[in-house]
Structures are given as C-alpha cells and as structure tokens.
Write a protein that holds these residues in place. Structure first.
Motif, PDB file in Angstrom:
ATOM      1  N   MET A   1       0.840  -1.176   0.000  1.00 19.74           N
ATOM      2  CA  MET A   1       0.000   0.000   0.000  1.00 19.74           C
ATOM      3  C   MET A   1       0.886   1.241   0.000  1.00 19.74           C
ATOM      4  N   ASN A   2       0.478   2.190  -0.802  1.00 19.88           N
ATOM      5  CA  ASN A   2       1.243   3.421  -0.822  1.00 19.88           C
ATOM      6  C   ASN A   2       0.546   4.503  -0.002  1.00 19.88           C
ATOM      7  N   ARG A   3       1.116   5.675  -0.013  1.00 15.49           N
ATOM      8  CA  ARG A   3       0.636   6.777   0.833  1.00 15.49           C
ATOM      9  C   ARG A   3      -0.794   7.183   0.478  1.00 15.49           C
ATOM     10  N   ASP A   4      -1.115   7.241  -0.817  1.00 17.76           N
ATOM     11  CA  ASP A   4      -2.460   7.655  -1.229  1.00 17.76           C
ATOM     12  C   ASP A   4      -3.524   6.666  -0.758  1.00 17.76           C
ATOM     13  N   GLN A   5      -3.217   5.388  -0.764  1.00 17.89           N
ATOM     14  CA  GLN A   5      -4.184   4.397  -0.313  1.00 17.89           C
ATOM     15  C   GLN A   5      -4.421   4.497   1.192  1.00 17.89           C
ATOM     16  N   ILE A   6      -3.392   4.803   1.949  1.00 10.97           N
ATOM     17  CA  ILE A   6      -3.549   4.980   3.396  1.00 10.97           C
ATOM     18  C   ILE A   6      -4.395   6.221   3.687  1.00 10.97           C
ATOM     19  N   ILE A   7      -4.175   7.286   2.930  1.00  9.79           N
ATOM     20  CA  ILE A   7      -5.009   8.484   3.068  1.00  9.79           C
ATOM     21  C   ILE A   7      -6.459   8.150   2.706  1.00  9.79           C
ATOM     22  N   GLY A   8      -6.651   7.349   1.670  1.00 12.72           N
ATOM     23  CA  GLY A   8      -7.990   6.934   1.264  1.00 12.72           C
ATOM     24  C   GLY A   8      -8.705   6.137   2.331  1.00 12.72           C
ATOM     25  N   ILE A   9      -7.990   5.265   3.024  1.00 15.54           N
ATOM     26  CA  ILE A   9      -8.591   4.497   4.119  1.00 15.54           C
ATOM     27  C   ILE A   9      -9.029   5.433   5.236  1.00 15.54           C
ATOM     28  N   GLY A  10      -8.215   6.439   5.537  1.00 14.74           N
ATOM     29  CA  GLY A  10      -8.582   7.414   6.565  1.00 14.74           C
ATOM     30  C   GLY A  10      -9.810   8.222   6.174  1.00 14.74           C
ATOM     31  N   ILE A  11      -9.851   8.686   4.927  1.00 14.35           N
ATOM     32  CA  ILE A  11     -11.003   9.460   4.455  1.00 14.35           C
ATOM     33  C   ILE A  11     -12.254   8.604   4.461  1.00 14.35           C
ATOM     34  N   PHE A  12     -12.135   7.356   4.003  1.00 17.58           N
ATOM     35  CA  PHE A  12     -13.280   6.449   3.960  1.00 17.58           C
ATOM     36  C   PHE A  12     -13.813   6.155   5.355  1.00 17.58           C
ATOM     37  N   SER A  13     -12.917   5.924   6.311  1.00 18.30           N
ATOM     38  CA  SER A  13     -13.368   5.614   7.670  1.00 18.30           C
ATOM     39  C   SER A  13     -14.019   6.823   8.341  1.00 18.30           C
ATOM     40  N   GLY A  38     -12.855   8.659  -0.806  1.00 15.23           N
ATOM     41  CA  GLY A  38     -11.928   7.761  -0.133  1.00 15.23           C
ATOM     42  C   GLY A  38     -11.763   6.448  -0.873  1.00 15.23           C
ATOM     43  N   LEU A  39     -12.848   5.910  -1.412  1.00 17.46           N
ATOM     44  CA  LEU A  39     -12.781   4.668  -2.168  1.00 17.46           C
ATOM     45  C   LEU A  39     -11.997   4.857  -3.463  1.00 17.46           C
ATOM     46  N   ALA A  40     -12.139   6.020  -4.089  1.00 22.44           N
ATOM     47  CA  ALA A  40     -11.364   6.310  -5.298  1.00 22.44           C
ATOM     48  C   ALA A  40      -9.877   6.375  -4.982  1.00 22.44           C
TER      49      ALA A  40
END
Length: 55
Positions: A1-13, A38-40
């Motif tokens: 997982m890269n940085r953008d995906q971790i940010i996406g998980i935070g936004i989604f949650s 976040g899912l995008a």
C-alpha cells in the motif's frame, strides 16, 4: 500500500463514521460523497496528481 491508499482508508473511515453518527440527511449525503472519494483513493481510480500529457 502506498501513501495515497492509506489516506484513502482514513477518508473512507471518517466518512463512514460520520454517516453512522449523524441523523441529518444532508450530512449523510456529504459523508457518502466523502466515502466515494476515499474509495477512489484506495482503488487508485482517480488520478489526483498532474500527469505528463506529452507522453
């Protein structure tokens, strides 16, 4: 997982938590949009960085 995906998980949650906590329909709609963004990020669907057009 890269940085953008971790940010996406935070936004989604955050969006999911807001959806379950609020009882207002407007806030529920906004949290749905936040979840979609976040899912995008997680699925790398939307390019959030500028790409090189001349390639």
């Amino acid at each position: 997982m890269n940085r953008d995906q971790i940010i996406g998980i935070g936004i989604f949650s955050i969006g999911m938590a807001t959806y379950f906590i609020s009882e207002n329909q407007i806030i529920g709609t906004i949290s749905g949009v936040v979840c979609a963004i976040g899912l995008a990020y997680i699925l790398k669907i939307m390019p959030f960085t500028k790409g090189n057009i001349t390639k």
